[in-house]
Design a protein around this motif. Structure first.
Motif, PDB file in Angstrom:
ATOM      1  N   MET A  19     -35.622  10.850  72.103  1.00  0.00           N
ATOM      2  CA  MET A  19     -36.813  11.686  72.179  1.00  0.00           C
ATOM      3  C   MET A  19     -36.387  13.124  72.449  1.00  0.00           C
ATOM      4  N   PRO A  20     -37.002  14.094  71.745  1.00  0.00           N
ATOM      5  CA  PRO A  20     -36.711  15.491  72.063  1.00  0.00           C
ATOM      6  C   PRO A  20     -37.310  15.856  73.424  1.00  0.00           C
ATOM      7  N   PRO A  21     -36.766  16.879  74.054  1.00  0.00           N
ATOM      8  CA  PRO A  21     -37.302  17.292  75.361  1.00  0.00           C
ATOM      9  C   PRO A  21     -38.808  17.578  75.328  1.00  0.00           C
ATOM     10  N   GLU A  22     -39.300  18.106  74.191  1.00  0.00           N
ATOM     11  CA  GLU A  22     -40.731  18.426  74.077  1.00  0.00           C
ATOM     12  C   GLU A  22     -41.617  17.185  74.183  1.00  0.00           C
ATOM     13  N   LEU A  23     -41.025  16.015  73.956  1.00  0.00           N
ATOM     14  CA  LEU A  23     -41.781  14.761  74.062  1.00  0.00           C
ATOM     15  C   LEU A  23     -41.363  13.947  75.284  1.00  0.00           C
ATOM     16  N   GLY A  24     -40.631  14.599  76.196  1.00  0.00           N
ATOM     17  CA  GLY A  24     -40.247  13.950  77.436  1.00  0.00           C
ATOM     18  C   GLY A  24     -38.885  13.292  77.423  1.00  0.00           C
ATOM     19  N   GLY A  25     -38.120  13.466  76.365  1.00  0.00           N
ATOM     20  CA  GLY A  25     -36.796  12.857  76.291  1.00  0.00           C
ATOM     21  C   GLY A  25     -35.698  13.813  76.695  1.00  0.00           C
ATOM     22  N   ASP A  26     -34.458  13.320  76.598  1.00  0.00           N
ATOM     23  CA  ASP A  26     -33.321  14.162  76.951  1.00  0.00           C
ATOM     24  C   ASP A  26     -32.754  14.918  75.750  1.00  0.00           C
ATOM     25  N   GLY A  27     -33.195  14.582  74.540  1.00  0.00           N
ATOM     26  CA  GLY A  27     -32.727  15.277  73.353  1.00  0.00           C
ATOM     27  C   GLY A  27     -31.289  14.962  72.997  1.00  0.00           C
ATOM     28  N   ASN A  28     -30.723  13.920  73.586  1.00  0.00           N
ATOM     29  CA  ASN A  28     -29.322  13.575  73.368  1.00  0.00           C
ATOM     30  C   ASN A  28     -29.174  12.631  72.165  1.00  0.00           C
ATOM     31  N   GLY A  29     -29.600  13.120  71.014  1.00  0.00           N
ATOM     32  CA  GLY A  29     -29.537  12.359  69.768  1.00  0.00           C
ATOM     33  C   GLY A  29     -30.475  12.992  68.763  1.00  0.00           C
ATOM     34  N   THR A  30     -30.397  12.531  67.546  1.00  0.00           N
ATOM     35  CA  THR A  30     -31.312  13.041  66.528  1.00  0.00           C
ATOM     36  C   THR A  30     -32.672  12.374  66.706  1.00  0.00           C
ATOM     37  N   ASN A  31     -33.633  12.756  65.905  1.00  0.00           N
ATOM     38  CA  ASN A  31     -34.949  12.126  65.983  1.00  0.00           C
ATOM     39  C   ASN A  31     -35.521  11.981  64.574  1.00  0.00           C
ATOM     40  N   PRO A  32     -36.555  11.166  64.403  1.00  0.00           N
ATOM     41  CA  PRO A  32     -37.102  10.924  63.072  1.00  0.00           C
ATOM     42  C   PRO A  32     -37.563  12.192  62.349  1.00  0.00           C
ATOM     43  N   GLU A  33     -38.062  13.170  63.088  1.00  0.00           N
ATOM     44  CA  GLU A  33     -38.520  14.398  62.441  1.00  0.00           C
ATOM     45  C   GLU A  33     -37.346  15.186  61.859  1.00  0.00           C
TER      46      GLU A  33
END
Length: 154
Positions: free
Chosen positions: A49-63
């Motif tokens: 999850m990206p930080p904007e969605l509450g995640g740590d951003g430590n990876g890619t995301n579907p978007e």
């Protein structure tokens, strides 16, 4: 909207394939906090999850993956229509931004902004090629009428 740009127009044309010539396969493990793989082993990516969605951003995301796929596919369509029309698209690029946000149905939706650079062509020719690419690109055909797609030619 991701940016204030020219919005694409909806066209009611049947763009479904008449014959499937290639099938890509990928599997998600763990949703937005896991990993994705392709059946041929070319993709093995951690997703987060990206930080904007509450995640740590430590990876890619579907978007990000969708942005990579759409920009690559649109650029290929652009090169194809350019070549067919006899134009050199040396130095051309397509960048995609994919936005995610809540929709009116209490779910989430996407919006896409494509930034196209055709540095060796004049603006009128570039605009015609972009319009033609938008008609043949499979991602454009799949998203037309479903999500907002804006194109900025610069």
């Amino acid at each position: 909207m991701i940016e204030e740009t020219v919005e694409s127009t909806a066209v009611s044309v049947d763009t479904r394939p008449t014959k499937i010539v290639y099938v890509a396969e990928a599997t998600a493990h763990g949703g937005r906090d896991g990993y994705v793989t392709s059946q041929d082993g070319q993709i093995e990516l951690k997703v987060a999850m990206p930080p904007e969605l509450g995640g740590d951003g430590n990876g890619t995301n579907p978007e990000q993956l969708f942005a990579a796929g759409y920009s690559s596919c649109f650029h290929n369509a652009l090169v194809l229509v350019g070549r067919r029309s006899g134009y050199d698209l040396t130095g051309s690029t397509v960048a995609a931004k994919v936005g995610l946000g809540p929709n009116k149905q209490r779910g989430y939706g996407l919006a896409v902004a494509l930034s196209v650079s055709l540095p060796v062509l004049d603006a009128d020719i570039a605009a015609k090629l972009v319009d033609a690419a938008h008609e043949v690109c499979p991602y454009s055909n799949a998203t037309r009428g479903n999500i907002d797609v804006t194109i900025l030619l610069g």
